[in-house]
Design an enzyme around this catalytic site. Structure first.
Site, PDB file in Angstrom:
ATOM      1  N   HIS A 235     -11.797  92.633   5.953  1.00  0.00           N
ATOM      2  CA  HIS A 235     -13.185  92.195   5.855  1.00  0.00           C
ATOM      3  C   HIS A 235     -14.141  93.349   6.089  1.00  0.00           C
ATOM      4  CE1 HIS A 235     -16.097  89.194   4.969  1.00  0.00           C
ATOM      5  NE2 HIS A 235     -16.868  89.747   5.859  1.00  0.00           N
ATOM      6  N   TYR A 239     -17.718  95.311   4.023  1.00  0.00           N
ATOM      7  CA  TYR A 239     -18.972  95.881   4.522  1.00  0.00           C
ATOM      8  C   TYR A 239     -19.050  97.378   4.228  1.00  0.00           C
ATOM      9  CZ  TYR A 239     -19.866  91.434   6.590  1.00  0.00           C
ATOM     10  OH  TYR A 239     -20.088  90.107   6.740  1.00  0.00           O
ATOM     11  N   HIS A 386     -17.537  83.798  -5.431  1.00  0.00           N
ATOM     12  CA  HIS A 386     -18.278  84.382  -4.308  1.00  0.00           C
ATOM     13  C   HIS A 386     -18.235  85.911  -4.345  1.00  0.00           C
ATOM     14  CE1 HIS A 386     -19.507  85.411  -0.242  1.00  0.00           C
ATOM     15  NE2 HIS A 386     -18.355  86.020  -0.076  1.00  0.00           N
ATOM     16  N   PHE A 387     -17.025  86.473  -4.472  1.00  0.00           N
ATOM     17  CA  PHE A 387     -17.019  87.943  -4.350  1.00  0.00           C
ATOM     18  C   PHE A 387     -17.403  88.658  -5.634  1.00  0.00           C
ATOM     19  CE2 PHE A 387     -12.261  87.281  -4.591  1.00  0.00           C
ATOM     20  CZ  PHE A 387     -12.046  87.899  -5.805  1.00  0.00           C
ATOM     21  N   ARG A 450      -6.151  83.674  -8.653  1.00  0.00           N
ATOM     22  CA  ARG A 450      -4.929  84.473  -8.759  1.00  0.00           C
ATOM     23  C   ARG A 450      -3.813  83.793  -9.537  1.00  0.00           C
ATOM     24  NH1 ARG A 450      -3.852  87.541  -3.073  1.00  0.00           N
ATOM     25  NH2 ARG A 450      -5.300  89.196  -3.539  1.00  0.00           N
TER      26      ARG A 450
END
Lengths: 583, 67, 270
Positions: A235, A239, A386-387, A450
């Site tokens: 995670h 960032y 989302h990503f 996936r």
């Protein structure tokens, strides 16, 4: 007299330019693979075997999430440090050495991954090349050792890059003892510090467990342990690639809007919060993992929610800075100032749209972070939606927009076409809107991520609104628009490099501040203190879960063999037999 | 022009997410529209914004075209 | 430090939002009781899964009352069992583990969703209130044919659900003039007693035998068959109990031909 970055720091500009081009190359390959996947999954066009889908997916994930983002990051950070400290790096040979190391690592990883397309991959070090393990390389799926070695080289390259930035800052500090750390350098250093903290996890996972295991030195691993170590890093890495984006939003966007950054102190607070909280929340990727007690998941959830704070503060500061800029340009009214912003400038518009998309991504992220609602969306296409808003737009679109400013800075050549550039960033926004919206909605009715063929024999998905076919079409359309946008971007970059040098390149500057560092308490610049607190938080969040994982599953697990689950070329019949035997 | 060409273009682009979400949002109120219908709504909105932007300029139309 | 008033308001609003999120999630955990997958399932040696009593046999077992347990093995690239049936109104605890790589056990469109990590047992308890049909899929990449890994979960009305099993032993041949028996063993997987009727159909005749089986026990039912009554030739028979059915063929042969022996004429659900 032209005063672009290439004029101030010609040697550094060459490294930055090389890093950018490495990044673009990864973007080109990874982006086109993305289209192949979108068309394959949705069954619009299938020209690869479904078994090769996972090779494509591994390459897409690694090339975009790691290679594209981090190469661009090292370019931006090198620029930010040298520009804001107004001095070059200490030793340019050292700078080149980490760049070369990162490239070498990438090439090794790529060789391992791309061998997945070969009928009979060559054998090296006693085993066949193989790396169909996806970006997360969860054991007991086992890649070839050179995949892991490549990753290690790449990460060590980034460590050296971080050292390079620190050492440049130390050299500057010796000459400017009483000065505050300039904001861009402060941002780079805090980001580098949490990168050191978080990469320890993946380094440990690879060097102590996965690499020896793939080499046959140890014969077992504890899958939950390596998985947890991956997410310890996994995670914070998001960032890591988000921070250069924030750097752009803080120090470029206000300038492009025609004004100044609203607040230097709060920008420092935001980056300190990222240093503190980026790592001790990785377990939120493991909400649905067995073997981790609920309490640890609750702690990770709480930390994740508090990490919303720096992003919410960023939203305020960036919008306030843009408003300030717009009013300097004559904008008026409660919302009327929006029309006074420089929307024809692709650099500004790309970054602004990326920021807007990131707000949407923040909301879907809050849902992911909601521990109990996560059951509904975990590992569904929702997460992919989302990503693609976060790394796929907030980061990628900001980088592409930034490239329209940076490439002229590091080459001294004028951008080939600003109009095409504007069209490109708008097209990315539209394409991603189509694609990500349908991905999110598909995830809500359980469409998995996936997977090569999310069309099942014994049941159908039941969307609340619309049909599966329509959402598939929306994803395919979005992916096509994104690749058209990508091609326009690359075309602009290539044609720019054929331009001759120009004298009309703007000066290399970044945004000033309305409220400067003199308003920021000195303690904010105490990097040792913040690092120490960050380490303590990590120890609190991770000691007990890791201890219980090792206690229950053993450091090396109970006899877990490496697996490369494939049936070779086309062995559908063998699969059928296998299924019958099992049934 | 009331806004710059760039701003107009961005305005139209920003319609896209709203139009795409329109069907989902309306279904919440029990109104079901088809893909084609929502595309037509989007087109109508885009034309409306364009018309508003191009409508006989206010006195200092040049000044509005800043960027 | 100099913070603008608007920024202070925004900061406060952000904190309210964050605390609000944490509060709603905490409420979800303690109010409706949505608990997370945890370490309750314990660890397991992936190469010796059968040694764990929960996984000696995969499938549905009745614990008592409305409580059931389902043991599932997720492996490349199938589930065992791949068809699960449970009654409506039940509380079902799933135990899922993997002998090879990481999988998931995800019931489509529900919040039954867990990772399945080798070496660990995923345990989750779910209430099924209404009948329905669900798909099960693996949402974690597990090798080349990951996309073929699926199963189904049926929640059937309570009165249609049983765990009754039937096995029949019957001779293949009987000499005319003799009598033989067809033995049905009925076992009850439920913890409650089962009162039911076993039925044999043969030669156009139907024979009923009432049977009472203790919870988790089994009973044998014996049907006497008179060869003379059937007459020479092949006779198809069917034993049914509680919706389970087994059939076979009994041949009545001439008594002079005595080279035949008893053999098992029944075969599973043939």
């Amino acid at each position: 007299m032209r005063n672009a970055y290439v004029d101030q720091f010609p040697a550094e500009a060459r490294v930055v330019k090389s890093a950018f081009w490495s990044s673009f190359l990864a973007l080109a390959i990874g982006g086109i693979f993305g289209l192949v996947q979108a068309l394959h999954r949705t069954d619009v066009l299938r020209f690869i075997d479904s078994t090769d889908y996972y090779t494509v997916l591994t390459a897409h994930g690694v090339l975009l999430a790691i290679t594209f983002t981090i190469f661009f990051l090292v370019g931006i950070f090198t620029w930010a440090v040298t520009t804001s400290l107004d001095r070059g790096v200490v030793d340019i040979r050292f700078t080149w050495s980490w760049y070369v190391m990162m490239v070498t690592g990438t090439v090794l990883v790529a060789v391992a991954i791309f061998s997945g397309f070969l009928e009979e991959p060559p054998s090296i070090l006693g085993s066949e090349l193989y790396a169909d393990v996806l970006f997360t390389f969860y054991s007991p799926l086992q890649a070839h050792p050179i995949f892991y070695i490549g990753l290690v080289l790449f990460v060590v390259g980034t460590w050296l890059a971080g050292f390079d930035w620190f050492r440049t800052w130390w050299a500057w500090r010796d000459e400017n003892a009483d000065e505050r750390i300039p904001l861009p350098t402060f941002m780079v250093l805090t980001t580098t510090l949490f990168w050191y903290i978080c990469t320890l996890g993946v380094a440990l996972s690879i060097l102590a467990f996965l690499l020896p295991w793939s080499l046959g030195i140890v014969d077992s691993v504890n899958p939950l342990l390596t998985r947890t170590l991956f997410w310890y890093f996994g995670h914070a890495v998001v960032y890591f690639w988000l921070m250069p984006t924030y750097v752009m939003w803080y120090i470029m966007l206000p300038k492009l809007s025609g004004g100044k950054l609203f607040s230097d102190p709060l920008a420092r607070v935001v980056f300190v919060l990222f240093l503190l909280l980026s790592t001790p929340l990785g377990i939120h990727h493991q909400y649905l993992d067995p073997g981790i007690a609920e309490g640890y998941k609750f702690i990770a959830m709480t930390n994740t929610m508090f990490l919303l704070l720096p992003s919410l503060l960023t939203a305020f500061t960036v919008v306030a800075s843009m408003e300030h800029g717009a009013r300097q340009r004559g904008g008026e009214g409660y919302l009327g100032w929006l029309t006074a912003l420089p929307w024809r400038d692709p650099v500004f518009t790309g970054m602004a749209l990326a920021g807007l998309m990131f707000a949407a991504a923040g909301f879907s992220g809050m849902i992911n972070a909601g521990m109990n609602i996560n059951y509904l969306v975990h590992n569904t296409w929702w997460v992919v939606g989302h990503f693609h808003l976060t790394v796929g737009t907030a980061v990628a679109l900001t980088f592409m927009a930034a490239a329209y400013w940076f490439i002229p800075q590091v080459t001294g050549k004028e951008l080939w076409s600003r109009s095409v550039a504007l069209g490109q960033v708008l097209l990315w926004f539209v394409g991603m809107t189509f694609m990500s919206n349908a991905m999110h909605r598909s995830g809500l009715f359980g469409m998995p991520r996936r997977t090569a063929e999310p069309q099942y024999q014994n049941f159908d998905f039941e969307p609340a609104v619309g049909t599966v076919a329509e959402m598939d079409a929306q994803v395919a359309l979005g992916a096509v628009l994104l690749v058209v946008s990508l091609v326009l971007f690359l075309l602009n970059m290539v044609l720019t490099s054929f331009n001759g040098t120009s004298d009309s390149i703007p000066d290399n500057t970044y945004a000033g501040t309305l409220s400067g560092p003199e308003d920021a308490p000195e303690i904010l610049d105490n990097l040792k203190l913040w690092t120490a607190i960050a380490v303590v938080l990590v120890i609190f969040a991770y000691t007990l879960p890791l201890a219980s994982i090792v206690e229950s599953g053993g450091l090396f697990g109970p006899g877990i063999d490496g697996r490369q689950l494939s049936l070779g070329a086309d062995l559908e019949p063998a699969l059928e037999t296998l299924r019958e035997v099992v049934a | 022009m009331r806004v710059s060409k760039g701003a107009l273009l961005v305005g139209i682009v920003l319609l896209v997410p709203f139009v795409i979400e329109l069907r989902t949002a309306l279904s919440w109120f029990g109104i079901e529209i088809t893909v084609v219908e929502s595309a037509l709504v989007g087109l109508a909105l885009a034309v409306a914004i364009t018309a508003w932007a191009l409508w006989p300029p206010n006195e200092d139309g040049e000044a509005a075209d800043r960027s | 430090m100099n913070i603008h008033t608007y920024e202070k308001v925004w900061l406060a609003a952000s904190m309210v939002l964050i605390v609000g999120f944490i509060a709603t999630i905490t409420y979800g955990a303690v109010g409706p009781g949505v608990s997370m997958i945890s370490d309750d399932g314990g660890s397991i040696d992936p190469s010796e899964i059968n040694d764990d009593e929960r996984f000696e046999e995969t499938g549905v077992t009745h614990v008592g009352g409305n409580e059931y347990e389902v043991a599932v093995l997720a492996q490349a690239w199938s589930y065992s069992p791949d068809e699960i049936e449970v009654p409506a109104g039940s509380e079902v605890t799933f135990y899922v583990t993997s002998p090879d790589v990481t999988h998931s056990f995800s019931v489509v469109g529900t919040n039954v969703n867990t990772m399945v990590v080798p070496g660990q047992v995923s345990e989750m308890t779910v209430e099924f209130d209404e009948p329905g049909e669900y798909g099960i899929l693996c949402n974690e990449y597990c090798g080349e044919y990951h996309h073929t890994m699926e199963g189904t979960l049926s929640v059937v009305p309570e009165d249609e659900f049983d765990l009754t099993e039937l096995s029949v032993e019957a001779p293949g041949e009987v000499e005319s003039g003799n009598e033989t028996t067809i033995n049905a063993t009925v076992s009850d997987g439920m913890q409650t007693d089962l009162e039911t009727t076993a039925t044999l159909e043969i030669g156009g005749e139907q024979y009923d035998e009432d049977v009472t089986i203790d919870g988790a026990g089994s009973e044998s039912v014996e049907f006497a068959v008179d060869a003379d009554q059937l007459g020479e030739g092949d006779h198809d028979w069917t034993v049914t109990v509680d919706g389970e059915e087994e059939s076979g063929t009994l041949s009545v042969v001439d008594g002079a031909n005595d080279d035949s022996g008893d053999s098992d004429g029944g075969d599973d659900d043939a």
